[in-house]
Design a protein around this motif. Structure first.
Motif, PDB file in Angstrom:
ATOM      1  N   ASP A   1       0.852  -1.177   0.000  1.00  0.00           N
ATOM      2  CA  ASP A   1       0.000   0.000   0.000  1.00  0.00           C
ATOM      3  C   ASP A   1       0.890   1.229   0.000  1.00  0.00           C
ATOM      4  O   ASP A   1       1.696   1.407   0.901  1.00  0.00           O
ATOM      5  CB  ASP A   1      -0.876  -0.016   1.249  1.00  0.00           C
ATOM      6  N   SER A   2       0.727   2.044  -1.029  1.00  0.00           N
ATOM      7  CA  SER A   2       1.626   3.190  -1.127  1.00  0.00           C
ATOM      8  C   SER A   2       0.984   4.480  -0.679  1.00  0.00           C
ATOM      9  O   SER A   2       1.417   5.551  -1.054  1.00  0.00           O
ATOM     10  CB  SER A   2       2.125   3.333  -2.559  1.00  0.00           C
ATOM     11  N   SER A   3      -0.074   4.384   0.147  1.00  0.00           N
ATOM     12  CA  SER A   3      -0.741   5.628   0.519  1.00  0.00           C
ATOM     13  C   SER A   3       0.065   6.431   1.507  1.00  0.00           C
ATOM     14  O   SER A   3      -0.192   7.599   1.706  1.00  0.00           O
ATOM     15  CB  SER A   3      -2.112   5.347   1.089  1.00  0.00           C
ATOM     16  N   LYS A   4       1.068   5.815   2.146  1.00  0.00           N
ATOM     17  CA  LYS A   4       1.889   6.571   3.061  1.00  0.00           C
ATOM     18  C   LYS A   4       3.293   6.741   2.511  1.00  0.00           C
ATOM     19  O   LYS A   4       4.232   6.936   3.253  1.00  0.00           O
ATOM     20  CB  LYS A   4       1.971   5.849   4.415  1.00  0.00           C
ATOM     21  N   ASN A   5       3.403   6.644   1.189  1.00  0.00           N
ATOM     22  CA  ASN A   5       4.707   6.793   0.571  1.00  0.00           C
ATOM     23  C   ASN A   5       5.044   8.260   0.502  1.00  0.00           C
ATOM     24  O   ASN A   5       4.519   8.976  -0.341  1.00  0.00           O
ATOM     25  CB  ASN A   5       4.664   6.172  -0.826  1.00  0.00           C
TER      26      ASN A   5
ATOM     27  N   GLY B   1      17.829   7.944  -8.116  1.00  0.00           N
ATOM     28  CA  GLY B   1      19.271   7.816  -8.289  1.00  0.00           C
ATOM     29  C   GLY B   1      19.733   8.728  -9.420  1.00  0.00           C
ATOM     30  O   GLY B   1      18.986   9.035 -10.346  1.00  0.00           O
ATOM     31  N   GLU B   2      20.996   9.141  -9.325  1.00  0.00           N
ATOM     32  CA  GLU B   2      21.506  10.094 -10.313  1.00  0.00           C
ATOM     33  C   GLU B   2      21.403   9.539 -11.724  1.00  0.00           C
ATOM     34  O   GLU B   2      21.002  10.218 -12.667  1.00  0.00           O
ATOM     35  CB  GLU B   2      22.964  10.367  -9.981  1.00  0.00           C
ATOM     36  N   ALA B   3      21.798   8.261 -11.855  1.00  0.00           N
ATOM     37  CA  ALA B   3      21.803   7.668 -13.190  1.00  0.00           C
ATOM     38  C   ALA B   3      20.405   7.638 -13.777  1.00  0.00           C
ATOM     39  O   ALA B   3      20.207   7.770 -14.989  1.00  0.00           O
ATOM     40  CB  ALA B   3      22.367   6.252 -13.108  1.00  0.00           C
ATOM     41  N   TYR B   4      19.429   7.491 -12.919  1.00  0.00           N
ATOM     42  CA  TYR B   4      18.056   7.451 -13.395  1.00  0.00           C
ATOM     43  C   TYR B   4      17.563   8.849 -13.720  1.00  0.00           C
ATOM     44  O   TYR B   4      16.853   9.071 -14.696  1.00  0.00           O
ATOM     45  CB  TYR B   4      17.183   6.795 -12.331  1.00  0.00           C
ATOM     46  N   ALA B   5      17.980   9.808 -12.883  1.00  0.00           N
ATOM     47  CA  ALA B   5      17.386  11.134 -13.036  1.00  0.00           C
ATOM     48  C   ALA B   5      17.874  11.868 -14.275  1.00  0.00           C
ATOM     49  O   ALA B   5      17.230  12.808 -14.707  1.00  0.00           O
ATOM     50  CB  ALA B   5      17.657  11.963 -11.782  1.00  0.00           C
ATOM     51  N   VAL B   6      19.024  11.438 -14.816  1.00  0.00           N
ATOM     52  CA  VAL B   6      19.485  12.171 -15.997  1.00  0.00           C
ATOM     53  C   VAL B   6      18.648  11.843 -17.221  1.00  0.00           C
ATOM     54  O   VAL B   6      18.743  12.500 -18.244  1.00  0.00           O
ATOM     55  CB  VAL B   6      20.974  11.901 -16.321  1.00  0.00           C
ATOM     56  N   HIS B   7      17.844  10.803 -17.104  1.00  0.00           N
ATOM     57  CA  HIS B   7      16.860  10.585 -18.160  1.00  0.00           C
ATOM     58  C   HIS B   7      15.535  11.196 -17.726  1.00  0.00           C
ATOM     59  O   HIS B   7      15.380  11.650 -16.620  1.00  0.00           O
ATOM     60  CB  HIS B   7      16.686   9.089 -18.421  1.00  0.00           C
ATOM     61  N   ASP B   8      14.570  11.123 -18.588  1.00  0.00           N
ATOM     62  CA  ASP B   8      13.265  11.734 -18.350  1.00  0.00           C
ATOM     63  C   ASP B   8      12.608  11.143 -17.102  1.00  0.00           C
ATOM     64  O   ASP B   8      12.439   9.932 -17.013  1.00  0.00           O
ATOM     65  CB  ASP B   8      12.414  11.437 -19.584  1.00  0.00           C
ATOM     66  N   ILE B   9      12.280  11.950 -16.118  1.00  0.00           N
ATOM     67  CA  ILE B   9      11.733  11.374 -14.893  1.00  0.00           C
ATOM     68  C   ILE B   9      10.210  11.268 -14.933  1.00  0.00           C
ATOM     69  O   ILE B   9       9.620  10.519 -14.168  1.00  0.00           O
ATOM     70  CB  ILE B   9      12.124  12.175 -13.632  1.00  0.00           C
ATOM     71  N   LEU B  10       9.567  12.037 -15.798  1.00  0.00           N
ATOM     72  CA  LEU B  10       8.105  12.113 -15.695  1.00  0.00           C
ATOM     73  C   LEU B  10       7.369  10.814 -16.029  1.00  0.00           C
ATOM     74  O   LEU B  10       6.433  10.458 -15.341  1.00  0.00           O
ATOM     75  CB  LEU B  10       7.596  13.259 -16.567  1.00  0.00           C
ATOM     76  N   PRO B  11       7.738  10.087 -17.070  1.00  0.00           N
ATOM     77  CA  PRO B  11       6.926   8.905 -17.401  1.00  0.00           C
ATOM     78  C   PRO B  11       6.807   7.917 -16.245  1.00  0.00           C
ATOM     79  O   PRO B  11       5.741   7.363 -16.015  1.00  0.00           O
ATOM     80  CB  PRO B  11       7.670   8.265 -18.569  1.00  0.00           C
ATOM     81  N   PHE B  12       7.918   7.715 -15.512  1.00  0.00           N
ATOM     82  CA  PHE B  12       7.835   6.714 -14.467  1.00  0.00           C
ATOM     83  C   PHE B  12       7.150   7.243 -13.218  1.00  0.00           C
ATOM     84  O   PHE B  12       6.911   6.479 -12.288  1.00  0.00           O
ATOM     85  CB  PHE B  12       9.224   6.188 -14.121  1.00  0.00           C
ATOM     86  N   LEU B  13       6.880   8.533 -13.185  1.00  0.00           N
ATOM     87  CA  LEU B  13       6.139   9.038 -12.048  1.00  0.00           C
ATOM     88  C   LEU B  13       4.649   8.932 -12.276  1.00  0.00           C
ATOM     89  O   LEU B  13       3.856   9.234 -11.396  1.00  0.00           O
ATOM     90  CB  LEU B  13       6.486  10.513 -11.795  1.00  0.00           C
ATOM     91  N   ASP B  14       4.253   8.483 -13.457  1.00  0.00           N
ATOM     92  CA  ASP B  14       2.837   8.460 -13.796  1.00  0.00           C
ATOM     93  C   ASP B  14       2.025   7.637 -12.810  1.00  0.00           C
ATOM     94  O   ASP B  14       0.907   7.992 -12.453  1.00  0.00           O
ATOM     95  CB  ASP B  14       2.679   7.902 -15.216  1.00  0.00           C
ATOM     96  N   ILE B  15       2.638   6.530 -12.320  1.00  0.00           N
ATOM     97  CA  ILE B  15       1.876   5.670 -11.428  1.00  0.00           C
ATOM     98  C   ILE B  15       1.538   6.405 -10.142  1.00  0.00           C
ATOM     99  O   ILE B  15       0.515   6.153  -9.512  1.00  0.00           O
ATOM    100  CB  ILE B  15       2.656   4.374 -11.155  1.00  0.00           C
ATOM    101  N   HIS B  16       2.372   7.357  -9.764  1.00  0.00           N
ATOM    102  CA  HIS B  16       2.096   8.080  -8.536  1.00  0.00           C
ATOM    103  C   HIS B  16       0.942   9.041  -8.691  1.00  0.00           C
ATOM    104  O   HIS B  16       0.289   9.408  -7.728  1.00  0.00           O
ATOM    105  CB  HIS B  16       3.343   8.851  -8.091  1.00  0.00           C
ATOM    106  N   TYR B  17       0.696   9.464  -9.926  1.00  0.00           N
ATOM    107  CA  TYR B  17      -0.409  10.382 -10.132  1.00  0.00           C
ATOM    108  C   TYR B  17      -1.711   9.649 -10.354  1.00  0.00           C
ATOM    109  O   TYR B  17      -2.781  10.151 -10.043  1.00  0.00           O
ATOM    110  CB  TYR B  17      -0.139  11.271 -11.348  1.00  0.00           C
ATOM    111  N   ARG B  18      -1.613   8.458 -10.906  1.00  0.00           N
ATOM    112  CA  ARG B  18      -2.839   7.813 -11.322  1.00  0.00           C
ATOM    113  C   ARG B  18      -3.564   7.091 -10.196  1.00  0.00           C
ATOM    114  O   ARG B  18      -4.775   6.931 -10.236  1.00  0.00           O
ATOM    115  CB  ARG B  18      -2.508   6.804 -12.429  1.00  0.00           C
ATOM    116  N   ASN B  19      -2.840   6.656  -9.218  1.00  0.00           N
ATOM    117  CA  ASN B  19      -3.457   5.892  -8.146  1.00  0.00           C
ATOM    118  C   ASN B  19      -4.171   6.834  -7.184  1.00  0.00           C
ATOM    119  O   ASN B  19      -3.550   7.743  -6.652  1.00  0.00           O
ATOM    120  CB  ASN B  19      -2.345   5.131  -7.402  1.00  0.00           C
TER     121      ASN B  19
END
Lengths: 487, 367, 345
Positions: free
Chosen positions: C63-67, C73-91
């Motif tokens: 349950d991610s309601s208290k996330n 990570g740096e290596a991840y952030a240098v690429h586009d961060i928005l697509p993988f944040l979509d799950i946080h907006y949709r739930n």
């Protein structure tokens, strides 16, 4: 039956014996004298022996002995009976009937036993500051209690009777200038049309004449306190007393009236507002807190702030029951304790409350059956329900808790929303003798409050103009209201 | 016959109109308008309010010319018995369709945001049953409920206003960048959330007030609702950037409020939705009432209670079907046409007919 | 609630094979001592897939309601961060006030450390970030706020930058990570430049301490010339002008009121003029550094583009939307209004 004017003593004796043949406490005595015999009939259990001796025997002795005619006009206690239908009623209310043998007139004297309960403060409605008088079971004494405080000629007191087989006497009291005519007529109509074999108590009367007997909310106020009744009379309400019940019924009432205690009239403005607010908070807590807790824990625990989630999760982790069952177990246990506390004699009461508190509160948590947070919630709810001044409303609130818990357990906050809509809708429908039940605050109330705040407490006689009122305030408080100094 | 209990006091008109207008559309209003008008959506609501005033005026003039007659009777009077009955049937179906749509929209939002796993029929029938319970008795009980519930709107406003903390007012500028056509297109959407005034006009004979008083109260209430909508749209516009940002959130308010966190309680959007349910219930109630009264008129029944079960059942089934088959958009298009027809065109036509009749009647009298 | 496994912190890392490694920190209930936490790791292509894998490993339903914290990570952030944040907006159950932070290196070790001050690492990290926000070291950004900013072509987002000191098992906030549209540029502002950026953006100062050395190294005790001070009040004005050649000028006026907390030399009042001059020079230099760094990273932290859209829409239309920030000319002007000397002279 035949008129009394034609009944002589032998017939009278037979007549009364026929009516009261099963009542062994019905006594007929004959005073035998040299000149005439006098027949005295009374109920042994209803007549005060002292009064009987003083008013009847001593008065009649000379008549019997010296054949003096009973000078009715000089003997104030004696009353001549005109109709035979009254005989039964007079005997049952404690009078004794007297007839001289050979003559026709029947006399009645009131010799009933008077031993009213002493006027003391009612158990359920205690206040800290204020009068400690409460009503008693005798109707006339209750009216006396009102009249002694409210010495005004503008008081209407009406007696009525209700009941087919066993009649009970009712008393209607109101102030005609302040009460609404429509309400009075409606009440009288309902009482006259009510058919019942006999009233068991004032609760029966309430159910007979109120607007919606099926509603959980009480629509007539029930109180035993004298000062409260007088204040309500002045507000224009109608009071009904029933013989044999110390409580009286008051109508028409609003929801707000159930939340007022006599303390409010005696305290200062600010503290009484604070305490009133506290009472409203307690009604909300008493109805909604368990349901809210169940909804949060079962459905929406993201509502809890971060720091609270883990403690609550830890406390409910090992509990075998779902929150609804937990809540029901605890609530029912508290209701059992409360009910048992009513029936227990005082000496055992203290012991049992310790058992209830320790065993149920402490041991049940240690055994892991109920979580600590649930105990807290249930305890707070129980206390909040007792904050409500009127007993009937307090019971309603305790009852309403359970459907809300069910709704919350099924549908979370949405269920609670619908429960609230239903309750409010129901309250909006309720009417108390024509006036709406649930208008908590109207625009006129707000205006009155603001005026009271600015210009002083308003209990004006309607004849005063606003200017006169301001003048009165100035002279009473010496305010520099209009820029002129008071000398 | 007007029963005493059905009287509407003049102070109650304002509450009736407000609660009838504010309903299920309030949540997605900014999104719907911003699809067309982008950052000028707040102007669209104002424009819509002004246009609605015209509609109010037309209906009021119609009711004023036939005082004491219910709108359904006016239909029959102006267009003859048969056509009048057809009109009544049309209006009844229109109200029922609207109420089904309201119900489906409500069900969709509840399903999306709170109760994901609850079957639809439970959520919908709860709404239908509670509304039917309140509507079944006299008018007064429903209106008192409306009065009681109006302060909750203040809570709604307060919760939304908290968003101003993180507002960026630059999102609104520049004003009217794309011209006035998008604004008008947006107004069309806004008007559909302001359709509630017909409650008063359909219950005109029950209102105990003079004609001008009624008009004044209705206009006052309508202006309040317009301002409220403008304010709410404004808040969402300064919080969400358009065009990209606001187009991804179909229910901007819940999104906004979801991100607040206070010390004692988080996820205020749950409370927001719980309060919003009450607003939906009030709009649904008035639609139920009007459809029931329409049917009652058709069958010349004295009370509308007898038709409530039928209407409730039909509405429930329709909205369940709409939800399950996901045909909300289709129905929305139909409803749009119906709104134009029933709210604007038909009353205007009827007014025209009544003016013409009056003139010919005068002429005949002169002769 | 009983069956839910609460996820409190999520880390996103990019592996060498360009897959996403997702770590979730979940608290473990021990009635004996305080909360511990357990880390679940899964490798997948997207967060949604990873969530399914994690669900299989967790004892209850995830349950991610208290996330409340997302570590990138740096290596991840240098690429586009928005697509993988979509799950946080949709739930609908997700908390939209979750904080984000960029971590130097890999993010996963951060939730695996054992902190001595608090046993729950998520709590520890969140407190770290919140206290840094309180001292105006990093901006207060949650997922909801950055969504609007990322999608805005005229503004860029800035996120906290955290580092794990593996020797002492402590995490520390290093500064502000600068983003260009959706990617982390690799440039960041250090801990003296970060508060200044926030002040330049109009934030209210929160007892930010600075210290600098204005003495020359030739002196005997160069340390004596270090002065530590706080900023108590700050007033910022930003003026945007466009001249005929479509050149954008931004004038930044910052008015500061300082309070000295340590001055080894002793007498603040006597040296006031000197201190004023030195401070002004220091801050102007620092501002220059900040702006230089921002323009290197092409990170429009001030929202210049948004202002252009609002006030000069025709200019905005003609601009190169990618590189416009690099062409903006900044003229900072720092004025020290007052120096308070504290209870000592």
């Amino acid at each position: 039956m035949c008129n009394s004017t034609t009944m002589d003593s032998v017939h009278l004796e037979h007549h009364l014996n026929a009516i009261f043949k099963h009542a062994e406490d019905f006594t007929i005595e004959t005073l035998q004298g040299p000149q005439c015999n006098i027949l005295i009939a009374y109920f042994d259990t209803l007549a005060d022996k002292k009064k009987l001796h003083r008013y009847v025997m001593e008065a009649l002795m000379p008549v019997v002995a010296e054949q003096q005619n009973i000078a009715i006009s000089s003997t104030l206690h004696f009353k001549i009976i005109q109709k035979v239908d009254n005989l039964q009623e007079l005997l049952l209310t404690g009078s004794c009937l007297i007839q001289i043998e050979g003559e026709h007139p029947i006399y009645a004297v009131d010799v009933s036993i008077e031993s009213p309960r002493t006027v003391e403060e009612p158990e359920n409605e205690k206040v800290i500051q204020g009068s400690h008088e409460g009503f008693v079971e005798e109707l006339r004494r209750n009216v006396y209690l009102i009249r002694k405080t409210l010495k005004t000629k503008d008081l209407v007191v009406k007696y009525m009777k209700i009941g087919d087989d066993v009649q009970s006497e009712l008393c209607f009291i109101y102030m005609p200038q302040r009460a609404e005519q429509q309400v009075i007529e409606e009440m009288e109509q309902r009482i006259l049309n009510a058919t019942t074999s006999g009233l068991r108590s004032i609760g029966d009367l309430e159910q007979l004449i109120e607007d919606s007997p099926r509603s959980p909310f009480p629509q007539m106020l029930n109180t035993e306190r004298v000062d409260r009744v007088i204040a309500l009379l002045k507000q224009g309400k109608v009071i009904i007393f029933v013989e044999g019940s110390p409580a009286c019924l008051i109508a028409p009432v609003h929801f707000n009236d159930f939340m007022r205690a006599s303390d409010d009239y005696n305290s200062r403005w600010m503290s009484s507002m604070f305490i009133s607010g506290l009472r409203w908070l307690s009604i909300i807590v008493a109805i909604f807190l368990p349901a809210f807790y169940i909804a949060v824990v079962a459905f929406h625990f993201e509502v809890l702030p971060d720091e609270l989630v883990m403690p609550i999760k830890t406390s409910i982790n090992e509990i075998p029951f779902p929150p609804l069952i937990e809540a029901f177990i605890m609530e029912l246990t508290i209701e059992l304790i409360r009910e048992a506390g009513l029936r227990l004699p005082a000496r055992i009461g203290a012991t049992v409350s310790i058992v209830g508190g320790l065993v149920i509160g402490d041991a049940i948590v240690k055994a892991g059956l109920i979580s600590t947070t649930m105990i807290i919630v249930v305890a707070i709810t129980a206390i909040a329900a007792f904050c409500i001044p009127t007993h009937e409303m307090s019971e309603t609130v305790r009852l309403l808790r359970f459907p809300f818990m069910l709704l919350a357990a099924c549908l979370g906050f949405v269920g609670m929303s619908f429960g609230i809509i239903l309750i409010w809708g129901h309250l909006c429908k309720l009417e108390s003798f024509g006036s709406p039940y649930f208008m908590i605050i109207t625009f006129e109330d707000v205006k009155k409050q603001v005026q009271a705040f600015l210009f002083g407490k308003a209990d004006p006689s309607p004849r005063q103009t606003k200017w006169q009122r301001i003048q009165q305030q100035i002279s009473a408080k010496g305010w520099n209201f209009l820029g002129r100094k008071k000398r | 016959m007007v029963v005493k209990k059905d009287n509407i006091h003049k102070n109650q008109i304002v509450y009736m109109v407000i609660q009838a207008q504010v309903g299920v559309g309030i949540l997605s209003l900014p999104y719907n308008i911003a699809k067309y008008a982008n950052q000028d959506s707040w102007i669209s609501t104002l424009v819509a309010g002004v246009i609605m005033l015209l509609v109010i005026l037309i209906m009021w003039l119609l009711c004023k010319s036939y005082p004491g007659m219910m709108m359904f009777d006016i239909f029959k009077q102006l267009t003859g018995n048969k056509l009048g009955k057809c009109l009544i049937i049309g209006y009844t179906i229109y109200f029922m369709l609207q109420s089904s749509y309201v119900l489906s929209k409500y069900g969709k939002i509840i399903e999306g945001w709170i109760l994901e796993r609850t079957p639809h029929w439970i959520v919908l029938s709860l709404m239908v049953l509670t509304s039917a319970y309140i509507v079944k008795d006299s008018l007064q009980s429903m209106i008192r409920f409306f009065m009681l519930v109006t302060p909750l709107l203040i809570v709604l406003i307060a919760l939304s206003s908290y968003a101003l903390r993180n507002a960026n007012f630059l999102y609104i500028l520049p004003v009217a960048q794309n011209g006035w056509m998008p604004i008008f297109k947006g107004s069309r959407e806004a008007i559909f959330s302001m359709l509630g005034c017909d409650l008063v006009f359909f219950l005109y004979p029950y209102v105990r007030a003079s004609h001008t008083q009624i008009l004044k109260s209705v206009i006052r209430a309508h202006l309040m609702v317009t301002l409220l909508y403008t304010y709410l749209v404004f808040i969402s516009l300064v919080y969400f950037m358009s065009p990209n940002d606001i187009k991804r959130v179909p229910e901007p308010f819940i999104y906004m409020i979801k991100s607040y966190s206070f010390r004692v309680i988080e996820r205020m959007d749950l409370f927001f939705i719980s309060i919003w349910i009450v607003s939906v219930a009030t709009s649904f109630m008035y639609l139920l009432l009007l459809s029931a009264k329409g049917l009652a008129h058709l069958f010349a029944a004295p009370k509308h209670v007898t038709f409530l079960p039928v209407i409730c059942l039909l509405t429930l089934i329709t909205s369940l079907w709409l939800l399950d088959s996901d045909k909300l958009n289709v129905v929305n298009n139909y409803l749009t046409v119906c709104h134009y027809l029933f709210q604007a065109i038909i009353p205007a036509l009827l007014l025209f007919i009544s003016i013409v009749r009056k003139k010919t009647g005068d002429k005949r009298e002169e002769q | 609630m009983k069956n839910a496994t609460l996820v409190q912190t999520v880390t996103y890392d990019l592996t060498s094979k360009k897959r996403l490694r997702v770590g979730a920190a979940t608290p473990v209930l021990n009635s004996a001592d305080s909360l511990q936490n357990m880390t679940l790791v899964a490798e997948a292509n997207t967060p949604g897939e990873a969530r399914i894998l994690l669900n299989r490993k967790a004892s209850g339903l995830l349950d991610s309601s208290k996330n409340k914290l997302l570590l990138l990570g740096e290596a991840y952030a240098v690429h586009d961060i928005l697509p993988f944040l979509d799950i946080h907006y949709r739930n609908p159950r997700n908390a939209l006030d979750a904080r984000l932070a960029v971590v130097k290196g890999e993010a996963l070790p951060l939730i695996q450390l054992r902190s001595k001050s608090e046993s729950n690492v998520s709590r520890y990290l969140l407190n770290l970030i919140q206290s840094a926000e309180e001292s105006l070291l990093i901006p207060k950004e949650d997922i909801q706020a950055i969504a609007s900013v990322i999608m805005d072509p005229g503004e860029d987002v800035t996120l906290p930058y955290i580092e794990l000191e593996s020797s002492s098992q402590l995490a520390s906030v290093k500064g502000i990570a600068l983003f260009d549209k959706r990617k982390y540029t690799g440039f960041y502002l250090n801990d003296t430049q970060s508060p200044l950026l926030l002040l330049l953006k109009g934030g209210k100062p929160r007892q930010n301490s600075f210290s600098f050395n204005f003495g020359s190294p030739k002196e005997e005790f160069p340390q004596r010339q270090i002065v530590s001070f706080l900023i108590t009040k700050s007033n910022r004005k930003l003026k945007l002008t466009v001249d005929e050649h479509k050149q954008i000028h931004v004038a930044l006026h910052l008015k500061l009121v300082l309070r000295v907390i340590e001055y080894p030399n002793g007498d603040v009042e006597a040296d006031k003029d000197k201190l004023l001059r030195e401070y002004k020079a220091y801050f102007t230099k620092l501002t220059g550094e900040v702006i230089h760094q921002l323009q290197r990273a092409n990170c429009d932290a001030f929202g210049i583009g948004r202002m252009l859209m609002a006030y000069h829409p025709d200019v905005w239309r003609g601009l190169d939307k990618e590189q416009y920030f690099r062409q903006v000319k900044f003229s900072p002007n720092i004025v020290i209004d007052k120096i308070k000397s504290g209870i000592e002279h």
